[in-house]
Design a protein around this motif. Structure first.
Motif, short mmCIF file in Angstrom:
data_model
loop_
_atom_site.label_atom_id
_atom_site.label_comp_id
_atom_site.label_asym_id
_atom_site.label_seq_id
_atom_site.Cartn_x
_atom_site.Cartn_y
_atom_site.Cartn_z
N ASN A 14 1.09 -1.09 -0.12
CA ASN A 14 0.03 -0.12 0.18
C ASN A 14 0.90 1.21 0.04
O ASN A 14 0.58 2.31 0.33
CB ASN A 14 -1.32 0.09 1.09
N GLY A 15 1.84 1.19 -0.35
CA GLY A 15 3.22 2.31 -0.16
C GLY A 15 3.70 2.51 1.10
O GLY A 15 4.94 3.25 0.78
N ALA A 16 3.13 1.74 2.28
CA ALA A 16 3.97 2.08 3.50
C ALA A 16 4.35 0.22 4.22
O ALA A 16 4.68 0.43 4.65
CB ALA A 16 3.10 2.78 4.15
N GLY A 17 4.04 -0.62 3.00
CA GLY A 17 3.98 -1.83 3.33
C GLY A 17 3.13 -2.19 2.86
O GLY A 17 2.90 -2.21 1.80
N VAL A 18 2.60 -3.65 3.88
CA VAL A 18 1.56 -4.67 3.08
C VAL A 18 0.39 -3.93 4.54
O VAL A 18 0.35 -3.66 6.30
CB VAL A 18 1.31 -5.70 3.76
N GLY A 19 -0.56 -4.04 3.42
CA GLY A 19 -2.30 -3.50 4.05
C GLY A 19 -3.40 -3.98 3.53
O GLY A 19 -3.08 -4.78 2.55
N VAL A 20 -4.57 -3.67 4.36
CA VAL A 20 -5.50 -4.35 3.32
C VAL A 20 -5.90 -3.65 2.30
O VAL A 20 -6.06 -2.37 2.72
CB VAL A 20 -6.75 -4.33 4.74
N LEU A 21 -6.36 -3.62 1.53
CA LEU A 21 -7.28 -3.28 -0.15
C LEU A 21 -8.06 -3.15 -0.33
O LEU A 21 -8.56 -2.44 -0.61
CB LEU A 21 -6.14 -3.72 -1.10
N GLY A 22 -8.28 -5.01 0.35
CA GLY A 22 -10.06 -5.01 -0.10
C GLY A 22 -10.83 -5.82 0.94
O GLY A 22 -9.98 -6.42 1.68
N ASP A 23 -12.00 -6.71 -0.20
CA ASP A 23 -12.78 -7.19 0.79
C ASP A 23 -13.77 -7.65 -0.43
O ASP A 23 -14.08 -6.97 -1.10
CB ASP A 23 -13.79 -7.02 1.87
#
Length: 980
Positions: free
Chosen positions: A814-823
């Motif tokens: 996500n530009g700053a690491g790994v994160g939740v992008l959707g579902d």
């Protein structure tokens, strides 16, 4: 004495005629509230098996014995009526509309059922008209799309021959079975999607496995003809489906085919003619000399591309290859002949049907031929037998599409092929190589073959015998079961002349699959009427399901030119997968009906499976339910409510471990030409346990305005304990992975349904239904470290099972690491089915479906960007001022947000306009219907790919992965049907 004997013989001979002469002949007409005739209404003598059906004009004639006291009139969509015969011989009967479907009989157990007004579970019913009477789909699985509240249905591919993923009430397993059990006339139907081995050419799956599920095989439920189906019932959760055992862990879809009844034989012939085309094309990049030159950073190559474009432009050789590949308008033909009728003891239904449809890609298409014979015979007043038989032959040419790491599938090759490339054959039919891709898609279409051919036999038998019958108690034996056998042949041929066969020099992939499924249910059912306010139905029995699946896949390379046999090749690799299972069950169920208002149900099923770690152990799965119809008890009094019911249900179900997960298997080894076996790197777990579902469901149903408006509201909570995962092991163990019972997850959701009849008059009748539903999942326990599942990792976006997060979450950079992008789970879904009839002749029917939210991992746009062919490549809408295509490429490895896209849509799934002629110039023609229809013709969406309803990675856990699929289609049809 001789005269006496002669007299007795004559009396014996003439007694039946004398008795028949004493019978009364009843005649009548059945109409609705607006005096329109009801065809096909059932007229049954009370407490007897004698009956008939109304004809096209609503009239009936029925011979009854002098002891007959009453007749029962029923018809789909209307309230049943019981009318005393008395001295009457002629009847004019008006049936009231049953908009809330209170008199509809639905399943409550394997061998029992109940009227919907006393039902404790939510059971969805799809009629034959809703299934195939609006705008028929190509296959049965396609005909279900948008029609099941509580379901998320995605098309694995738009290729001819079907292939859908059906999930009822959320994720029920990660690596286990996620698809519902299909039961056809008591036969458990196999719905396996068998790979054609295309991964040997495309390299789509990791490790080059030839049986990768990324080649979009069709699901075998697609073989069944929708025209033969009378109705479908969907049991969505464990509280309803638990009694069906481990095969029903993801829900049950019960299919009942058409039957014959007493009366004159009726014949119907129907013909559909239509056209199929791509629902949407993405468009191509509009090149000029500068844009052509920009395809390469090498100065010499860039100059050559510039000149190539100028030469093509001067020669008028600028092409839209997307339109050439996907722009074919396929012709569709579907012919059905059906016959039904019967005598006093025997009824039959026969159908013969053939279908031939072309695809939107040349040399693709689908054919299906089916023969069905259903016979029901009453041996005596106490014994009846039903037999359903079906033979199916289908053939699907599915082309080459989907995920591909070799650049050979049509979509991937197109993504890097600019409009000024020359791909067309010369005068001798020789195709040039595509300098921009690993294959020439026009050559691939013309010369390759990818076919699935099926021969299938399905036979079901139903035996019911009354063992004991008294004034208050009746005991029945019910036996059901059958055989489902098919022989599937997959053939994929890639001649050595193809551009991408320069190394393999021709590839032939031949697959042969034999599958045999058998099942039986033996039960006793006792109905006890204690009083006029209390009745009990007790059922108990045993079940067994067996499966024997055997798939052999041969991949031959260096195939001799003009040959297809795998023995006409320089190299041959064979793989075989065999799977056998046996599931045994014992069940008991008690249903109590009090004052026709309170229904209490309790039951338990004991299951064991050869796939479990302990094959001899029976696991117990209970169920319980209660419904309380307040209006039947006079509560509330003086109310405008016609029906008010409260209900609650609980049930548990099982999902057995994956085949072979308890074993540590051996793999083949070859050392110095000597064959042998090595221990597999995947460790088995002999103590593996089945997944267990626990579901609680509660709701309220009510209707008002004399039954013209009905509502159904349901809340459910479903927990899955010990779900199965393939976990990583430390290297010191000597193994890499092992099947584990790794965690728990839950699904919660709400389903709301409304049925209404807003307009009822002699001129116009309008019937409408609206459904709203949503589901939310959560992983409540997880013992393994979270890792990406089912896609391409964090760089492009992937699913990930993680404690405290939704099971359908999509994660990535996500530009700053790994994160939740959707579902992938939609925020909600809605559908509405409407039928407007004018003077009982002209009928307009349509189905709308709205899916709000739910994200896809859209990599089709990425492929086009990498190839420099995106239609919007040169637009500048980003803050950097770069062309959008270039900007998106620079974000790869920085963020995956650009690949996770909202897949919302509003779709006019089906619309049909039909006119019925009931008065014909000749007597032998009873009716004529003509109509036109559109299927999936209008879709409103911002999703930037061929279809938002996509699932490239098959029917398992991964859904909504979009990698250059075979585009979705829309169709227009003309329908003509004649009744004799």
């Amino acid at each position: 004495m001789r005269k006496y004997k002669l007299l007795m013989c004559l009396l014996c001979l003439y007694a039946p005629l004398m008795l028949k002469a004493q019978n009364k002949t009843l005649t009548g007409k059945v109409t609705d509230a607006t005096d329109h005739a009801i065809a096909g209404a059932s007229i049954m003598v009370k407490q007897s098996t004698a009956g008939t059906l109304t004809d096209a004009t609503g009239n009936f004639t029925l011979s009854v014995s002098p002891s007959a006291t009453a007749i029962i009139i029923s018809a789909t969509g209307f309230r049943s009526q019981t009318i005393d015969i008395g001295s009457n011989l002629s009847f004019n009967i008006k049936l009231e509309e049953d908009v809330a479907k209170l008199d509809e009989v639905v399943v409550t157990g394997i061998t029992t059922n109940v009227k919907r007004r006393n039902l404790a579970n939510t059971v969805v019913t799809i009629s034959s008209k809703q299934l195939a009477g609006i705008a028929p789909a190509q296959t049965l699985d396609g005909a279900l799309e948008g029609k099941i509240p509580g379901a998320l249905i995605n098309a694995n591919t738009g290729a001819p021959g079907g292939g859908t993923s059906v999930k009822l009430r959320g994720v029920t397993s990660v690596y286990g079975n996620t698809q519902p059990l299909y039961v056809l006339d008591g036969v458990f139907i196999d719905n396996t999607a068998t790979s054609g081995g295309l991964n040997a050419v495309t390299g789509a799956g990791s490790g080059g496995s030839p049986t990768s599920n990324q080649d979009n095989p069709s699901s075998r439920i697609a073989d069944i003809r929708p025209e033969d189906i009378d109705n479908i019932e969907i049991l969505k959760g464990a509280s309803a489906a638990a009694i069906y055992g481990s095969k029903a862990s993801a829900g049950v879809i019960i299919i009942t085919t058409k039957k014959g009844r007493q009366g004159k034989t009726s014949i119907s012939v129907s013909q559909d003619l239509g056209q199929i085309q791509a629902r949407k094309l993405l468009g191509v990049r509009q090149f000029n000399a500068d844009r052509a030159a920009s395809l390469s950073s090498d100065s010499a190559t860039s100059a050559a591309l510039r000149q190539q474009y100028l030469d093509a432009e001067a020669a008028g050789a600028i092409y839209n290859y997307e339109k050439e590949v996907y722009g074919n308008k396929g012709f569709a033909r579907n012919t059905v002949l059906s016959m039904s009728g019967g005598g006093e003891r025997t009824g039959f239904y026969f159908s013969a049907a053939t279908k031939d449809e072309e695809g939107i890609v040349k040399n693709t298409g689908y054919k299906n031929t089916s023969l069905r014979l259903n016979v029901d015979h009453r041996l005596s007043d106490n014994i009846k037998i039903g037999l359903s038989t079906n033979y199916i032959n289908s053939s699907a040419d599915r082309g080459l599409s989907g995920n591909d790491n070799a650049g050979v599938s049509l979509g991937i090759a197109l993504s890097s092929t600019p409009s000024f490339a020359q791909l067309h054959p010369d005068a001798s039919g020789n195709y040039p190589n595509n300098q921009f891709a690993a294959s020439n898609p026009l050559q691939t279409i013309a010369l390759m073959k990818n076919n699935e051919s099926v021969n299938r036999f399905i036979t079901g038998i139903n035996v019911e015998a009354i063992l004991q019958k008294g004034t208050k108690s009746t005991t029945r034996f019910v036996g059901r079961g059958g055989v489902d056998f098919y022989n599937l042949q997959t053939t994929a041929l890639f001649p050595g002349i193809l551009q991408f066969q320069a190394v393999n020099k021709g590839t032939s992939i031949q697959g042969a699959t034999k599958n045999l499924n058998t099942n039986y249910i033996l039960s006793l059912v006792n109905s006890l009427t204690v009083s006029n306010r209390l009745s009990l139905t007790t059922s108990a029995g045993v079940t067994q399901e067996r499966g024997d699946y055997n798939n052999i896949l041969n991949v031959a390379t260096q195939v001799i030119a003009g040959q297809s046999n795998v023995d006409q090749a320089g190299a041959l690799t064979a793989t075989q997968f065999r799977a056998k299972y046996q599931n045994d069950g014992v069940f008991a169920q008690e249903e109590i009906l009090i004052a026709d208002a309170i229904t209490v149900t309790g039951g338990v099923r004991f299951d064991r499976s050869s796939n479990n770690g302990d094959v001899a152990k029976y696991y117990a799965y209970p169920k319980a339910a209660i419904s309380w119809n307040l209006t039947k008890l006079g509560i509330p009094e003086n109310s405008f409510l016609n029906n008010l019911k409260l209900r609650a249900a609980y049930g548990e179900a099982t999902n057995v471990p994956a085949y072979g997960s308890k074993f540590t298997s051996a793999v083949v080894s070859n050392i110095g030409g000597n064959p042998g076996s090595l221990i597999n790197i995947q460790k088995g777990d002999p103590s593996i346990r089945p997944e267990r579902q626990k579901e609680f469901e509660t709701g309220i149903d009510f209707s008002m305005l004399k039954g013209r408006l009905g509502f159904e509201v349901t809340y459910y909570s479903k927990k899955i304990n010990d779900f199965l995962m393939l976990g990583n092991l430390p290297a010191s163990s000597g193994f890499s992975t092992q099947w584990l019972n790794a965690g728990d997850l839950r699904n919660r959701g709400i389903e709301v349904g409304m049925n209404a009849k807003p307009i009822v008059s002699k001129i116009i009748t309008w019937t409408s239904s609206v459904n709203f539903w949503f589901n939310r999942s959560m992983v409540t326990r997880y013992t393994l470290p979270p890792v990406p599942q089912g896609s391409f990792g964090y760089v492009l976006g992937s699913f990930q099972i993680e404690e405290g997060k939704p099971a359908t979450q999509i994660v990535g950079l996500n530009g700053a690491g790994v994160g939740v992008l959707g579902d992938a789970e939609p925020r909600f879904q809605m559908n509405t089915y409407n039928e407007i009839t004018f003077r009982n002749r002209l009928s307009l029917r349509f189905l709308m479906h709205w899916k709000k939210g739910g994200d896809n991992i859209n990599l089709t746009s990425l492929q086009n960007d990498f190839g420099g062919t995106s239609a919007d490549f040169d637009n500048v809408t980003n803050k950097t001022g770069l062309p959008d295509g270039i900007y998106r490429i620079t974000q790869v490895g920085v963020t995956a947000e650009q690949f996770v896209k909202d897949a919302s849509y509003l779709r006019l799934r089906e619309i049909g306009l039909y006119y019925s002629f009931t008065t014909m110039p000749v007597d032998f023609v009873k009716g004529l219907r003509i109509g036109v229809s559109l299927n999936n013709y209008l879709t409103f969406t911002k999703y930037n790919s061929y279809d938002p309803e996509v699932s490239n990675f098959g029917t398992g856990f991964s859904q909504g992965v979009d990698v250059d699929p075979y585009p979705a289609t829309k169709r227009a049809d003309l329908h003509i049907a004649v009744d004799f």
